[in-house]
Design a protein around this motif. Structure first.
Motif, PDB file in Angstrom:
ATOM      1  N   VAL A   1       0.880  -1.341  -0.009  1.00  0.00           N
ATOM      2  CA  VAL A   1      -0.013  -0.069   0.000  1.00  0.00           C
ATOM      3  C   VAL A   1       0.801   1.198   0.179  1.00  0.00           C
ATOM      4  O   VAL A   1       1.747   1.373   0.829  1.00  0.00           O
ATOM      5  N   THR A   2       0.732   1.998  -0.973  1.00  0.00           N
ATOM      6  CA  THR A   2       1.416   3.356  -1.145  1.00  0.00           C
ATOM      7  C   THR A   2       0.655   4.438  -1.276  1.00  0.00           C
ATOM      8  O   THR A   2      -0.615   4.231  -1.622  1.00  0.00           O
ATOM      9  N   GLY A   3       1.255   5.543  -1.490  1.00  0.00           N
ATOM     10  CA  GLY A   3       0.189   6.909  -1.681  1.00  0.00           C
ATOM     11  C   GLY A   3       1.075   7.967  -2.013  1.00  0.00           C
ATOM     12  O   GLY A   3       2.041   8.333  -1.218  1.00  0.00           O
ATOM     13  N   ALA A   4       0.731   8.751  -2.801  1.00  0.00           N
ATOM     14  CA  ALA A   4       1.705   9.973  -3.119  1.00  0.00           C
ATOM     15  C   ALA A   4       0.830  10.708  -4.362  1.00  0.00           C
ATOM     16  O   ALA A   4       0.211   9.854  -5.297  1.00  0.00           O
ATOM     17  N   ALA A   5       1.086  12.065  -4.612  1.00  0.00           N
ATOM     18  CA  ALA A   5       0.647  12.565  -5.992  1.00  0.00           C
ATOM     19  C   ALA A   5       1.216  11.698  -7.273  1.00  0.00           C
ATOM     20  O   ALA A   5       0.724  11.809  -8.387  1.00  0.00           O
ATOM     21  N   THR A   6       2.284  11.351  -6.980  1.00  0.00           N
ATOM     22  CA  THR A   6       3.273  10.933  -8.344  1.00  0.00           C
ATOM     23  C   THR A   6       3.362   9.381  -7.923  1.00  0.00           C
ATOM     24  O   THR A   6       4.632   8.881  -7.374  1.00  0.00           O
ATOM     25  N   VAL A   7       2.532   8.561  -8.485  1.00  0.00           N
ATOM     26  CA  VAL A   7       2.822   7.039  -8.108  1.00  0.00           C
ATOM     27  C   VAL A   7       2.774   6.715  -9.886  1.00  0.00           C
ATOM     28  O   VAL A   7       1.649   6.272 -10.155  1.00  0.00           O
ATOM     29  N   PRO A   8       3.789   6.444 -10.340  1.00  0.00           N
ATOM     30  CA  PRO A   8       3.697   6.213 -11.892  1.00  0.00           C
ATOM     31  C   PRO A   8       3.348   4.640 -11.994  1.00  0.00           C
ATOM     32  O   PRO A   8       3.655   3.936 -11.272  1.00  0.00           O
ATOM     33  N   ALA A   9       2.506   4.422 -13.092  1.00  0.00           N
ATOM     34  CA  ALA A   9       2.062   3.254 -13.471  1.00  0.00           C
ATOM     35  C   ALA A   9       3.192   1.916 -13.644  1.00  0.00           C
ATOM     36  O   ALA A   9       3.001   1.014 -13.449  1.00  0.00           O
TER      37      ALA A   9
ATOM     38  N   ARG B   1       4.680  -5.451  -9.078  1.00  0.00           N
ATOM     39  CA  ARG B   1       3.837  -6.746  -9.127  1.00  0.00           C
ATOM     40  C   ARG B   1       4.760  -7.733  -9.842  1.00  0.00           C
ATOM     41  O   ARG B   1       5.060  -9.000  -9.561  1.00  0.00           O
ATOM     42  N   SER B   2       5.425  -7.174 -10.833  1.00  0.00           N
ATOM     43  CA  SER B   2       6.273  -8.284 -11.455  1.00  0.00           C
ATOM     44  C   SER B   2       7.831  -8.519 -11.071  1.00  0.00           C
ATOM     45  O   SER B   2       8.221  -9.774 -11.109  1.00  0.00           O
ATOM     46  N   GLU B   3       8.344  -7.651 -10.616  1.00  0.00           N
ATOM     47  CA  GLU B   3       9.691  -7.816  -9.981  1.00  0.00           C
ATOM     48  C   GLU B   3       9.900  -8.106  -8.514  1.00  0.00           C
ATOM     49  O   GLU B   3      10.641  -8.851  -8.134  1.00  0.00           O
ATOM     50  N   LEU B   4       8.913  -7.651  -7.903  1.00  0.00           N
ATOM     51  CA  LEU B   4       8.865  -7.701  -6.284  1.00  0.00           C
ATOM     52  C   LEU B   4       7.732  -8.875  -6.007  1.00  0.00           C
ATOM     53  O   LEU B   4       7.973  -9.338  -4.613  1.00  0.00           O
ATOM     54  N   GLY B   5       6.822  -9.135  -6.873  1.00  0.00           N
ATOM     55  CA  GLY B   5       6.182 -10.221  -6.585  1.00  0.00           C
ATOM     56  C   GLY B   5       4.814 -10.124  -5.966  1.00  0.00           C
ATOM     57  O   GLY B   5       4.131 -10.826  -5.467  1.00  0.00           O
ATOM     58  N   PHE B   6       4.424  -8.740  -5.760  1.00  0.00           N
ATOM     59  CA  PHE B   6       3.190  -8.293  -4.839  1.00  0.00           C
ATOM     60  C   PHE B   6       1.916  -8.692  -5.626  1.00  0.00           C
ATOM     61  O   PHE B   6       2.006  -8.419  -6.896  1.00  0.00           O
ATOM     62  N   GLU B   7       1.095  -9.556  -5.199  1.00  0.00           N
ATOM     63  CA  GLU B   7      -0.309  -9.859  -5.733  1.00  0.00           C
ATOM     64  C   GLU B   7      -1.056  -8.474  -5.823  1.00  0.00           C
ATOM     65  O   GLU B   7      -1.920  -8.322  -6.908  1.00  0.00           O
ATOM     66  N   ILE B   8      -1.117  -7.984  -4.931  1.00  0.00           N
ATOM     67  CA  ILE B   8      -1.889  -6.602  -4.813  1.00  0.00           C
ATOM     68  C   ILE B   8      -1.068  -5.354  -4.409  1.00  0.00           C
ATOM     69  O   ILE B   8      -0.391  -5.323  -3.442  1.00  0.00           O
ATOM     70  N   VAL B   9      -1.500  -4.290  -5.203  1.00  0.00           N
ATOM     71  CA  VAL B   9      -0.658  -3.142  -5.132  1.00  0.00           C
ATOM     72  C   VAL B   9      -1.762  -2.221  -4.863  1.00  0.00           C
ATOM     73  O   VAL B   9      -2.561  -1.921  -5.964  1.00  0.00           O
TER      74      VAL B   9
ATOM     75  N   ALA C   1      -3.386  -1.534 -12.986  1.00  0.00           N
ATOM     76  CA  ALA C   1      -2.218  -0.777 -12.728  1.00  0.00           C
ATOM     77  C   ALA C   1      -2.490   0.763 -12.902  1.00  0.00           C
ATOM     78  O   ALA C   1      -1.702   1.541 -12.268  1.00  0.00           O
ATOM     79  N   GLU C   2      -3.088   0.974 -14.024  1.00  0.00           N
ATOM     80  CA  GLU C   2      -3.189   2.376 -14.268  1.00  0.00           C
ATOM     81  C   GLU C   2      -4.153   3.036 -13.619  1.00  0.00           C
ATOM     82  O   GLU C   2      -3.940   4.159 -13.073  1.00  0.00           O
ATOM     83  N   LEU C   3      -5.250   2.369 -13.184  1.00  0.00           N
ATOM     84  CA  LEU C   3      -6.028   2.995 -12.025  1.00  0.00           C
ATOM     85  C   LEU C   3      -5.337   3.195 -10.780  1.00  0.00           C
ATOM     86  O   LEU C   3      -5.513   4.428 -10.014  1.00  0.00           O
ATOM     87  N   VAL C   4      -4.627   2.255 -10.669  1.00  0.00           N
ATOM     88  CA  VAL C   4      -3.898   2.277  -8.751  1.00  0.00           C
ATOM     89  C   VAL C   4      -2.738   3.659  -9.068  1.00  0.00           C
ATOM     90  O   VAL C   4      -2.853   4.183  -8.005  1.00  0.00           O
ATOM     91  N   ALA C   5      -2.403   3.634 -10.274  1.00  0.00           N
ATOM     92  CA  ALA C   5      -1.383   4.812 -10.380  1.00  0.00           C
ATOM     93  C   ALA C   5      -2.020   6.113 -10.674  1.00  0.00           C
ATOM     94  O   ALA C   5      -1.576   7.137 -10.040  1.00  0.00           O
ATOM     95  N   ARG C   6      -3.046   6.079 -11.379  1.00  0.00           N
ATOM     96  CA  ARG C   6      -3.871   7.532 -11.743  1.00  0.00           C
ATOM     97  C   ARG C   6      -4.421   7.872 -10.721  1.00  0.00           C
ATOM     98  O   ARG C   6      -4.717   9.209 -10.453  1.00  0.00           O
ATOM     99  N   THR C   7      -5.147   7.237  -9.755  1.00  0.00           N
ATOM    100  CA  THR C   7      -6.095   7.403  -8.852  1.00  0.00           C
ATOM    101  C   THR C   7      -5.662   6.989  -7.149  1.00  0.00           C
ATOM    102  O   THR C   7      -4.846   6.304  -7.184  1.00  0.00           O
ATOM    103  N   SER C   8      -6.367   7.477  -6.313  1.00  0.00           N
ATOM    104  CA  SER C   8      -6.291   7.069  -5.012  1.00  0.00           C
ATOM    105  C   SER C   8      -7.164   6.445  -4.661  1.00  0.00           C
ATOM    106  O   SER C   8      -7.493   5.997  -3.305  1.00  0.00           O
ATOM    107  N   GLY C   9      -8.071   5.823  -5.454  1.00  0.00           N
ATOM    108  CA  GLY C   9      -9.029   4.747  -5.259  1.00  0.00           C
ATOM    109  C   GLY C   9     -10.253   5.482  -4.434  1.00  0.00           C
ATOM    110  O   GLY C   9     -10.422   6.944  -4.891  1.00  0.00           O
ATOM    111  N   ARG C  10     -11.430   4.789  -3.998  1.00  0.00           N
ATOM    112  CA  ARG C  10     -12.751   5.239  -3.607  1.00  0.00           C
ATOM    113  C   ARG C  10     -12.842   5.437  -2.203  1.00  0.00           C
ATOM    114  O   ARG C  10     -12.046   5.034  -1.445  1.00  0.00           O
ATOM    115  N   ALA C  11     -13.826   6.200  -1.862  1.00  0.00           N
ATOM    116  CA  ALA C  11     -14.067   6.648  -0.395  1.00  0.00           C
ATOM    117  C   ALA C  11     -14.270   5.377   0.580  1.00  0.00           C
ATOM    118  O   ALA C  11     -14.568   4.318  -0.022  1.00  0.00           O
TER     119      ALA C  11
END
Length: 510
Positions: free
Chosen positions: A295-303, A310-318, A339-349
């Motif tokens: 789980v991460t968070g910032a204005a800049t989390v590139p896709a 996911r691919s190199e560290l093996g996380f099932e869920i980011v 990945a695009e949604l996770v990078a572009r947004t901070s999710g839902r309420a």
């Protein structure tokens, strides 16, 4: 019945999870039943030291088992917790102790080469409310100091108070009682004390755990500082609610983290984007097959970072999330988001929050039962932050899509105007994270005689030139968004929770 106070959560965890590992800190390994017993002992020790229900207890320690036991013990004794940022200077720390009218202090005797309590005393400021001082040896053997107690000496006070009194205090804690006062980072002025209730802490931690699908099978490496809501509420309290095993990390060291992941079979690893960038850069990673959730968070989390995690560290869920001290966790992505949604947004309420966008350029406002109770002794600042309709004004700029996903575009105070156009540094930063060689970047506005302000990019990376950076921006951004200056740094100044200190960068303006 779901517990609504932290003491009730501690008891409930012991009943549900028994001897399952609750806390691992070097040689210290405690089951949930043992954790409850230690917490009761600490609560009795605080009571013996003169701490009464409603008194404030401050903790100025790095992430160790002492922090967990001190915090939970203080809350169990009916006190209010004041976590202290370990990056604060002695002057800033004393300011918190005075404003908080702190009755007891648990402080690192030695951390990163400094005696925190000695530095406090050297300020010369009187602390008339402070009665009990516990100095915890973190890096060196305990050395007695007059007027203070070592950790073992502190625990030895417990027999002076009957167990029944500690239990009665825990029983008396109510869901609407103030559980903690977390002071904001102070990146844009004097820090403010944010008051939260027990029920709010439990609610937001429950929501965070649900979004991450955290269970008793998880082993959670807590890199985020305990003095921050990410480490305390989304860390310690999440562990108690779910039965996950907490493994605190004193300081972030990439090689130590990799060893801990392999040795302790870590599955949950939240942190700032820089944590994962550091892990990706390390050539020898060892066995990371246990990793499940980031789980991460910032204005800049590139896709690209999400995909590599996911691919190199093996996380099932980011997942990405958005929160602030005044509301802790407001929005969060969910498992299954691409990945695009996770990078572009901070999710839902989440956690019962309503999220809306007000005015122009579009401030994020939030409302719900888990908005802070207010600022400590500052009704004016509270009224400014929370309007008459109950909306908390976050100072962040953002957008909501049709599904309610929130995109953070910037901080209101970070926006600058270039030639009459609003420029949001986060948009420029997000673009630059896609340039090969860029490891970290921050953009600030600097004065310009013709345009009012222009952008200056501070870049951490390798094999780059100013022209390479500016050329990349010209291809992807409007001319008014393209920075005019570039400065290369070895690292960006950040506070302990990972936020870039743009105030520091602004002091270096061109």
């Amino acid at each position: 019945m779901v517990p609504t106070t932290i003491p009730a959560v501690v008891r409930d965890a012991a009943a549900k999870f028994g001897s399952a590992e609750a806390l691992v800190d070097g040689p210290v390994r405690l089951g949930y039943d043992q954790l409850l017993e230690r917490v009761r002992t600490v609560a009795r020790a605080f009571a013996a030291g003169g701490v009464q229900p409603g008194d404030r207890v401050a903790i100025n320690l790095p992430n160790t088992h002492h922090w967990v036991l001190s915090a939970l013990g203080a809350l169990y004794a009916g006190a209010t917790l004041i976590p202290v940022n370990t990056r604060f200077t002695a002057t800033e720390t004393v300011d918190l102790l005075v404003r908080g009218r702190v009755k007891a202090l648990v402080v690192a005797a030695d951390f990163l080469g400094a005696d925190r309590y000695a530095a406090i005393r050297e300020t010369g400021v009187e602390l008339p409310d402070l009665g009990t001082v516990v100095r915890v040896a973190v890096e060196q053997p305990h050395r007695p100091v007059e007027g203070t107690l070592g950790w073992d000496e502190f625990l030895a006070l417990a027999p002076q108070v009957p167990e029944a009194e500690a239990e009665a205090r825990a029983d008396a804690v109510g869901p609407d009682d103030v559980s903690d006062i977390l002071f904001t980072s102070g990146t844009s002025g004097r820090s403010k004390g944010v008051l939260s209730a027990h029920r709010q802490v439990v609610d937001v931690a429950t929501a965070w755990a649900d979004c991450g699908q955290v269970t008793a099978d998880d082993r959670y490496l807590v890199i985020n500082p305990f003095f921050h809501s990410f480490g305390y509420k989304a860390g310690i309290v999440v562990g108690l609610l779910t039965g996950a095993t907490l493994v605190p990390q004193v300081v972030f060291d990439v090689r130590a983290v990799l060893k801990t992941i392999e040795r302790e079979r870590i599955s949950v690893l939240p942190g700032a984007p820089t944590v994962f960038q550091s892990l990706l850069r390390e050539p020898r990673k060892g066995d990371l097959s246990s990793l499940r959730l980031a789980v991460t968070g910032a204005a800049t989390v590139p896709a690209s970072l999400v995909r590599r995690m996911r691919s190199e560290l093996g996380f099932e869920i980011v997942l990405t999330a958005y929160g602030l001290t005044e509301a802790v966790v407001v929005t969060m992505c969910r498992p299954g988001d691409d990945a695009e949604l996770v990078a572009r947004t901070s999710g839902r309420a989440t956690a019962g929050f309503e999220v809306a966008i007000q005015g122009s350029p579009g401030e994020i406002v939030v409302r719900g039962p888990n908005v802070m109770l207010g600022y400590l002794d500052d009704p004016e600042a509270t009224a400014k932050a929370i309007d008459e309709d109950g909306w908390l004004h976050t100072g962040d700029v953002g957008e909501l899509d049709a599904e309610g996903n929130l995109t953070i575009t910037d901080r209101l105070k970070d926006m600058y105007i270039s030639g009459g156009f609003n420029v949001y540094p986060a948009e420029v930063e997000h673009a630059l994270t896609e340039l090969d060689g860029v490891r970290d970047v921050a953009v600030v506005g600097v004065p310009d005689e013709r345009l009012g302000e222009v952008g200056k990019a501070f870049v951490v990376g390798a094999g780059l030139t100013e022209e390479t950076v500016l050329g990349f921006c010209r291809e992807r951004l409007a001319n008014y968004k393209t920075p005019k200056f570039v400065e290369f740094l070895d690292e960006l100044p950040r506070n302990a929770s990972g936020k870039v200190l743009k105030r520091v960068l602004s002091e270096e303006k061109a």
